[in-house]
Motif scaffolding. Structure first.
Motif, PDB file in Angstrom:
ATOM      1  N   UNK A 176       0.797  -1.230   0.000  1.00 61.08           N
ATOM      2  CA  UNK A 176       0.000   0.000   0.000  1.00 61.08           C
ATOM      3  C   UNK A 176       0.831   1.282   0.000  1.00 61.08           C
ATOM      4  N   UNK A 177       1.879   1.389   0.821  1.00 63.44           N
ATOM      5  CA  UNK A 177       2.663   2.640   0.764  1.00 63.44           C
ATOM      6  C   UNK A 177       3.198   2.952  -0.627  1.00 63.44           C
ATOM      7  N   UNK A 178       3.471   1.908  -1.419  1.00 61.50           N
ATOM      8  CA  UNK A 178       3.978   2.139  -2.773  1.00 61.50           C
ATOM      9  C   UNK A 178       2.940   2.829  -3.652  1.00 61.50           C
ATOM     10  N   UNK A 179       1.662   2.609  -3.377  1.00 63.26           N
ATOM     11  CA  UNK A 179       0.610   3.252  -4.176  1.00 63.26           C
ATOM     12  C   UNK A 179       0.479   4.737  -3.850  1.00 63.26           C
ATOM     13  N   UNK A 180       1.148   5.194  -2.793  1.00 67.29           N
ATOM     14  CA  UNK A 180       1.087   6.608  -2.401  1.00 67.29           C
ATOM     15  C   UNK A 180       2.321   7.383  -2.830  1.00 67.29           C
ATOM     16  N   UNK A 181       3.281   6.714  -3.442  1.00 64.48           N
ATOM     17  CA  UNK A 181       4.605   7.300  -3.635  1.00 64.48           C
ATOM     18  C   UNK A 181       4.616   8.480  -4.595  1.00 64.48           C
ATOM     19  N   UNK A 182       3.676   8.529  -5.524  1.00 65.93           N
ATOM     20  CA  UNK A 182       3.650   9.617  -6.501  1.00 65.93           C
ATOM     21  C   UNK A 182       2.753  10.776  -6.059  1.00 65.93           C
ATOM     22  N   UNK A 183       2.144  10.654  -4.879  1.00 62.21           N
ATOM     23  CA  UNK A 183       1.193  11.672  -4.406  1.00 62.21           C
ATOM     24  C   UNK A 183       1.766  12.561  -3.303  1.00 62.21           C
ATOM     25  N   UNK A 184       3.069  12.511  -3.083  1.00 67.84           N
ATOM     26  CA  UNK A 184       3.671  13.234  -1.964  1.00 67.84           C
ATOM     27  C   UNK A 184       3.397  14.735  -2.009  1.00 67.84           C
ATOM     28  N   UNK A 185       3.573  15.333  -3.180  1.00 74.82           N
ATOM     29  CA  UNK A 185       3.405  16.786  -3.279  1.00 74.82           C
ATOM     30  C   UNK A 185       1.976  17.209  -2.943  1.00 74.82           C
ATOM     31  N   UNK A 186       0.999  16.518  -3.527  1.00 77.64           N
ATOM     32  CA  UNK A 186      -0.400  16.876  -3.257  1.00 77.64           C
ATOM     33  C   UNK A 186      -0.780  16.574  -1.811  1.00 77.64           C
ATOM     34  N   UNK A 187      -0.283  15.461  -1.273  1.00 77.24           N
ATOM     35  CA  UNK A 187      -0.569  15.134   0.121  1.00 77.24           C
ATOM     36  C   UNK A 187      -0.019  16.209   1.059  1.00 77.24           C
ATOM     37  N   UNK A 188       1.178  16.705   0.783  1.00 78.52           N
ATOM     38  CA  UNK A 188       1.773  17.752   1.624  1.00 78.52           C
ATOM     39  C   UNK A 188       0.956  19.038   1.557  1.00 78.52           C
ATOM     40  N   UNK A 189       0.529  19.398   0.358  1.00 77.06           N
ATOM     41  CA  UNK A 189      -0.273  20.625   0.210  1.00 77.06           C
ATOM     42  C   UNK A 189      -1.579  20.530   0.980  1.00 77.06           C
ATOM     43  N   UNK A 190      -2.142  19.330   1.053  1.00 76.72           N
ATOM     44  CA  UNK A 190      -3.436  19.130   1.688  1.00 76.72           C
ATOM     45  C   UNK A 190      -3.299  18.821   3.181  1.00 76.72           C
ATOM     46  N   UNK A 191      -2.084  18.573   3.641  1.00 70.65           N
ATOM     47  CA  UNK A 191      -1.874  18.254   5.044  1.00 70.65           C
ATOM     48  C   UNK A 191      -2.098  16.795   5.383  1.00 70.65           C
ATOM     49  N   UNK A 192      -2.091  15.925   4.374  1.00 68.97           N
ATOM     50  CA  UNK A 192      -2.247  14.484   4.598  1.00 68.97           C
ATOM     51  C   UNK A 192      -0.867  13.850   4.783  1.00 68.97           C
ATOM     52  N   UNK A 193      -0.653  13.246   5.936  1.00 72.64           N
ATOM     53  CA  UNK A 193       0.644  12.644   6.234  1.00 72.64           C
ATOM     54  C   UNK A 193       0.517  11.131   6.070  1.00 72.64           C
ATOM     55  N   UNK A 194       0.757  10.655   4.872  1.00 77.79           N
ATOM     56  CA  UNK A 194       0.676   9.217   4.615  1.00 77.79           C
ATOM     57  C   UNK A 194       1.969   8.537   5.073  1.00 77.79           C
ATOM     58  N   UNK A 195       1.931   7.216   5.158  1.00 80.01           N
ATOM     59  CA  UNK A 195       3.125   6.488   5.564  1.00 80.01           C
ATOM     60  C   UNK A 195       4.232   6.656   4.526  1.00 80.01           C
ATOM     61  N   UNK A 196       3.870   6.645   3.249  1.00 84.23           N
ATOM     62  CA  UNK A 196       4.864   6.816   2.204  1.00 84.23           C
ATOM     63  C   UNK A 196       5.535   8.174   2.301  1.00 84.23           C
TER      64      UNK A 196
END
Length: 287
Positions: A176-196
């Protein structure tokens, strides 16, 4: 239904979630084909798309998401259809029995908690990771077994069901963390702290590689001890293309971190789903 709604429901993405269902069916060896077809339809054409749509509505992603490289803007129509499909899943689940329908409800609530702004497990790296791994792996495996067989809920706690269910989660927790690897920039902008995001790009590769190794050993031992060493070796052989592509991609990422993108992620997902689905079909037909 609007076109944007249909796209966000991401029906084809259910293919990537199919291995756990096939694993459950292969181990359970059901004889009631009508019941098997019903459970398959409820999970892959109602429950999963409803979860996809619900989470897309609250995420409001502007960049690529799983199975959708250029997501259109979401509308209230998507929210309504997600609830309609959810309701249809619960109603059809009653054709199995109320306990199976209750399991569908529990899965749906857990999925909604991942993106709903009040809970939003996506902002909690460990809790969000565990929720996805447990419910898409362990819980889905047991839900499948209960759905396709005429057994009691209590019997699901027998080790013969628990061990493959736990292995399902182990595989999901790694991938699952691998499926989040390309979303880091958008996650940071939105304040979502995923494991990846917490692990970083290279850390995600190391983490997934370790879990892949451990889960592969676990599956091999399970098949060897429960069925035959030939089944265990077949599992390892069919998963080798996944390992090769993963290694090839990691080499590219080490040279250029921007290679950790949507297209490479989806290719890894596709190779993994194809090989796992192929294995579990062969496994089911040869028990």
């Amino acid at each position: 239904m609007k076109k944007s709604t249909f796209l966000h429901l991401r029906f084809p993405f259910s293919f990537y979630l199919l291995p756990v269902f096939l694993f459950g069916v292969a181990v359970a060896q059901p004889e009631n084909w009508m019941r098997l077809g019903l459970v398959f339809f409820v999970l892959h054409f109602l429950l999963y798309p409803a979860s996809n749509g619900y989470n897309s509505y609250f995420d409001k992603d502007e960049e690529s998401i799983g199975g959708l490289e250029h997501p259109p803007a979401t509308t209230k129509n998507l929210y309504r259809w997600a609830l309609i499909l959810d309701s249809a899943a619960l109603l059809l689940g009653l054709l199995v029995d109320w306990k199976f329908s209750a399991m569908l409800l529990i899965y749906g609530l857990a999925s909604k908690a991942y993106s709903h702004p009040i809970v939003r497990l996506k902002r909690r790296p460990i809790l969000g990771w565990l929720a996805v791994g447990v419910f898409q792996g362990y819980f889905t495996f047991l839900m499948t077994v209960y759905g396709v067989l005429d057994i009691t809920i209590a019997s699901l706690f027998e080790w013969s069901w628990q061990s493959p269910a736990l292995l399902s989660s182990l595989l999901l927790l790694g991938s699952y963390p691998m499926t989040q690897i390309y979303q880091h920039d958008e996650d940071m902008r939105r304040g979502d702290i995923t494991l990846s995001l917490t692990l970083g790009v290279r850390g995600t590769f190391y983490f997934t590689g370790l879990f892949f190794l451990v889960s592969s050993v676990g599956f091999f031992l399970y098949f060897k001890e429960t069925f035959s060493i030939q089944i265990g070796l077949l599992f390892v052989a069919l998963l080798s293309p996944v390992c090769l592509y993963f290694s090839y991609w990691f080499v590219k990422v080490r040279k250029d971190i921007y290679q950790a993108d949507f297209r490479h992620t989806m290719r890894l997902n596709l190779v993994s789903a194809l090989m796992l689905n192929l294995f579990f079909v062969i496994f089911a037909l040869n028990i």
